[in-house]
Design a protein around this motif. Sequence first.
Motif, mmCIF file in Angstrom:
data_model
loop_
_atom_site.group_PDB
_atom_site.id
_atom_site.type_symbol
_atom_site.label_atom_id
_atom_site.label_comp_id
_atom_site.label_asym_id
_atom_site.label_seq_id
_atom_site.Cartn_x
_atom_site.Cartn_y
_atom_site.Cartn_z
ATOM 1 N N TRP A 33 29.246 19.858 20.466
ATOM 2 C CA TRP A 33 29.474 20.039 21.893
ATOM 3 C C TRP A 33 28.937 21.385 22.330
ATOM 4 N N PHE A 34 28.591 21.450 23.600
ATOM 5 C CA PHE A 34 28.188 22.718 24.210
ATOM 6 C C PHE A 34 29.018 22.884 25.471
ATOM 7 N N ILE A 35 29.831 23.936 25.488
ATOM 8 C CA ILE A 35 30.751 24.174 26.590
ATOM 9 C C ILE A 35 30.276 25.360 27.409
ATOM 10 N N THR A 36 30.280 25.186 28.717
ATOM 11 C CA THR A 36 29.967 26.255 29.649
ATOM 12 C C THR A 36 31.103 26.367 30.651
ATOM 13 N N GLN A 37 31.718 27.539 30.722
ATOM 14 C CA GLN A 37 32.816 27.753 31.665
ATOM 15 C C GLN A 37 32.643 29.084 32.386
ATOM 16 N N PRO A 38 31.910 29.115 33.518
ATOM 17 C CA PRO A 38 31.916 30.316 34.350
ATOM 18 C C PRO A 38 33.172 30.346 35.219
ATOM 19 N N PHE A 39 33.639 31.537 35.546
ATOM 20 C CA PHE A 39 34.864 31.661 36.323
ATOM 21 C C PHE A 39 34.820 32.919 37.177
ATOM 22 N N ALA A 40 35.613 32.907 38.234
ATOM 23 C CA ALA A 40 35.735 34.079 39.099
ATOM 24 C C ALA A 40 37.095 34.029 39.776
ATOM 25 N N GLU A 41 37.702 35.212 39.957
ATOM 26 C CA GLU A 41 38.991 35.297 40.632
ATOM 27 C C GLU A 41 39.158 36.695 41.210
ATOM 28 N N PHE A 42 40.070 36.788 42.179
ATOM 29 C CA PHE A 42 40.337 38.092 42.792
ATOM 30 C C PHE A 42 41.839 38.296 42.842
ATOM 31 N N GLU A 43 42.302 39.332 42.150
ATOM 32 C CA GLU A 43 43.715 39.673 42.103
ATOM 33 C C GLU A 43 44.010 40.598 43.283
ATOM 34 N N TRP A 44 44.416 39.972 44.384
ATOM 35 C CA TRP A 44 44.546 40.659 45.666
ATOM 36 C C TRP A 44 45.923 41.307 45.789
ATOM 37 N N SER A 45 45.939 42.617 45.923
ATOM 38 C CA SER A 45 47.190 43.354 46.115
ATOM 39 C C SER A 45 47.500 43.363 47.607
ATOM 40 N N VAL A 46 48.170 42.327 48.065
ATOM 41 C CA VAL A 46 48.467 42.189 49.487
ATOM 42 C C VAL A 46 49.348 43.342 49.950
ATOM 43 N N THR A 47 50.388 43.610 49.180
ATOM 44 C CA THR A 47 51.215 44.795 49.380
ATOM 45 C C THR A 47 51.475 45.378 47.998
ATOM 46 N N LYS A 48 52.250 46.438 47.946
ATOM 47 C CA LYS A 48 52.550 47.022 46.631
ATOM 48 C C LYS A 48 53.399 46.087 45.776
ATOM 49 N N ASP A 49 54.051 45.103 46.411
ATOM 50 C CA ASP A 49 54.918 44.186 45.676
ATOM 51 C C ASP A 49 54.357 42.769 45.551
ATOM 52 N N LEU A 50 53.422 42.406 46.398
ATOM 53 C CA LEU A 50 52.897 41.035 46.419
ATOM 54 C C LEU A 50 51.450 41.012 45.933
ATOM 55 N N THR A 51 51.226 40.188 44.895
ATOM 56 C CA THR A 51 49.870 39.970 44.381
ATOM 57 C C THR A 51 49.546 38.495 44.486
ATOM 58 N N VAL A 52 48.411 38.176 45.112
ATOM 59 C CA VAL A 52 47.939 36.798 45.253
ATOM 60 C C VAL A 52 46.573 36.698 44.591
ATOM 61 N N THR A 53 46.413 35.701 43.722
ATOM 62 C CA THR A 53 45.160 35.579 42.959
ATOM 63 C C THR A 53 44.550 34.193 43.148
ATOM 64 N N PRO A 54 43.554 34.084 44.036
ATOM 65 C CA PRO A 54 42.776 32.844 44.095
ATOM 66 C C PRO A 54 41.647 32.898 43.075
ATOM 67 N N GLY A 55 41.225 31.744 42.588
ATOM 68 C CA GLY A 55 40.140 31.713 41.613
ATOM 69 C C GLY A 55 39.558 30.337 41.482
ATOM 70 N N VAL A 56 38.427 30.258 40.814
ATOM 71 C CA VAL A 56 37.770 28.978 40.585
ATOM 72 C C VAL A 56 37.043 29.029 39.250
ATOM 73 N N LYS A 57 37.035 27.894 38.567
ATOM 74 C CA LYS A 57 36.348 27.780 37.286
ATOM 75 C C LYS A 57 35.572 26.479 37.267
#
Length: 775
Positions: A471-495
């Motif tokens: 098998w040959f596997i290819t998995q590119p990925f990207a995400e952003f760990e967004w510090s909305v506030t000092k207490d809230l982190t939201v991380t959208p991403g795609v693979k």
Amino acid sequence: MTPHSRALRLRSRTTLALCLASALAAPVWAADVATTDVATGTALTQGTEGSGPSDKSGAASNVTDLGSVNVQATTRKDTAAAVAPTQASLTITQPQSVISRDFIENSKSPVADFSSIAAIAPSVTGGISSNGPGLGETKNSIRGFQDGQFNITWDGIPFGDTNGPTHHSTAYFPASVIGAVVVERGPGTASDIGQATFGGSINLLSRELLNEQNFEAYTAYGTWNTQLYGFHADTGAISAFGDTKIGVNLQHQSTDGARTDNSVSSNNGSLKMETPLGDKTLLTVNLNYNRESMNALDKDNGLTMAQVAQWGKDYSLSGNSFLANCTCYNPIQKTTTMDYVRLQSDLGNGWGIDNQTYYYDYTNNTISSNTGNVPGSGLGSVTNSAGKKIANQMPGYVKLNAYDVWGNVFRGTKQFDAGLARAGIWLEYSDTHRAQSDYNLLDMTPNYDQKAIPGVINGINNIKFDQKSNWFITQPFAEFEWSVTKDLTVTPGVKYNSTKLDVDAPVNQTARIPMNFSKTFDATLPFLTANYKLNANSAIYAQYAQGMLVPDVSLFQSTNATETNIKPQRSTNYQFGYVRQTDQWVFDTDVYLIDFSNKFAVVPGTTSQPVYYNQGGVRYKGIEGQITYMIGYGFSAYANGSINRATSNSTGQTIANAPDSTAAAGILYNQGNWNSSLIWKRTGTYYALDNNAYKMNAVSQADFNIGYTFLHPGLGAKSLKVQLGIFNIFDKQDPIAVNPVNATAGTATYGQANAGDTFLFQAARSFMLQLKADL
């Protein structure tokens, strides 16, 4: 070259001598390294094992951000986090159970495997071997997802069989080289890689290297003549080589086994090196070798109840050369390696890179009699090259499963004011050869009992199958760990997950016809996670994530294989959880809902030579929790539990092998020179077949360990630890697996008990006494 000669070939291996040579050849660079672990975007240093509860250094952050959880051994015992058998981090975005080195050393058998260690976590089952703790292969499941439907990783590298990502718990890594185990119940984020980003992951972490020189010799002896000898050596920071640190572990273990004549012997060697390259770059090299020899049945389905009454629950092999279950006809040898080189660097201005190049291999050479799993079965007949039957012989086979895997994981990060951007790519290539040929095991001459294959093999032959795949596997990925506030982190991403599967089989398994095909399976997988810190001691989190599971080779082994046109199985995960940590107690709980789609099913009317298609799916849902409470005076109490459901979307009934619950409880003591634990784990009832068919009872086991450490006992030793373990203290020997006769769905007798049903049972109560000296 025949399949038999391939099975006996010598495969090149990396030796520990080369490991040491490469380590000592490391260049001299600046002393102190402080780089960025781009897997988490946090500062990475060369820490000391047990440097405290905030330690995130070295290999501890390879797989996951463990927050304030200390996964390695620690000398501090006065907080719940320091003694908890399992716990979660305040920064998690999916349910997690971190199992520390302390728990492995103080509460598990010294010959434990990773499966038995991971089994303490909520919603995780398995880890109980019928041959004794750590003395036979076992499989875990997570929330009803079976082995092969979730990842197992070593320092972030997913590994497993390449005809389907299942695992062998006694191969690769014994307990002595495991620094921690992190069970993650979910697909993770976009940057979590693997062949089965579907049902979760069991992440194994190598031991951290010490800043100070240390030599640890250990030995153990116990029931069934189980023996362990080994040492673990740390060089500490070598100033002459730029503060390079090296750790080496060598061990040998052997046992006669709980089951009759199921002896096992293994040798393991491991080396880890960390060397600073300047003040912002860290190079890590990790090399592992394991060789295991055993006498065991290749197709071990256990015993019928009538056979149990005659021979006992532990009956398996014998020393009688007139019987098919003689050890002389059933040897197995497995050899594995796992090696990687990792380079982490802080490039400045918020940029960081992390590159991990790896290689691992697995070779299973098996010789087995045809009827060894039928107690009392004796000599049989074979066929010579002229087609004549010859009586009073021993028909059997030689089987090979061998694969080599090469891969590379690259991650890059950029720190912005708004958060951390993370992107990368995982590439992996595997080369697999699986073969089986029939032989007369009395003299190892071919047994010509297989039919000719027109255009491939003229006349009768002994080749059952000969299959190559990759098998040959290819998995590119990207995400952003967004510090909305000092207490809230939201991380959208795609693979994006793409797996190209190639099969080149002169004689395909099962169908016994030539098969040559190439198929590509792909999917785009979105992720969205959030973590909100309620205060310094508690947080809530939520996850939406999709996973993918690539079809394994077995779905393309019929004469109608080219008609199988399927999509990869998918999972969509919705999870919400709460975590709280104080010095007095650590607690977390979560709820989950998972929709599993594109489930494989056989096209009606093609059962004998199946064609597969995507049919419906399964819904998984449940609630989980784990808690440790610091009672005081060295005592702490622990409990975890889960209520789990896994039902078919088409029938609404429970699927096979999905327990309805799990539970664990324990009392631990750590004060002064004493440590002790009493740990109980229960796996709830389940059905052995789909659609609420063939219900099996719950299985539970309790283990007790007590140890005392003598300081400066003499002969130059810093300390000497003596520990006694009693496993399965209530001597329960309940069925842990069943192979039902009436397993064909749609028949009148489906799911009904039959006298021919076979069972495997828990091993009887056992003891292990171990000594460990720090020199």
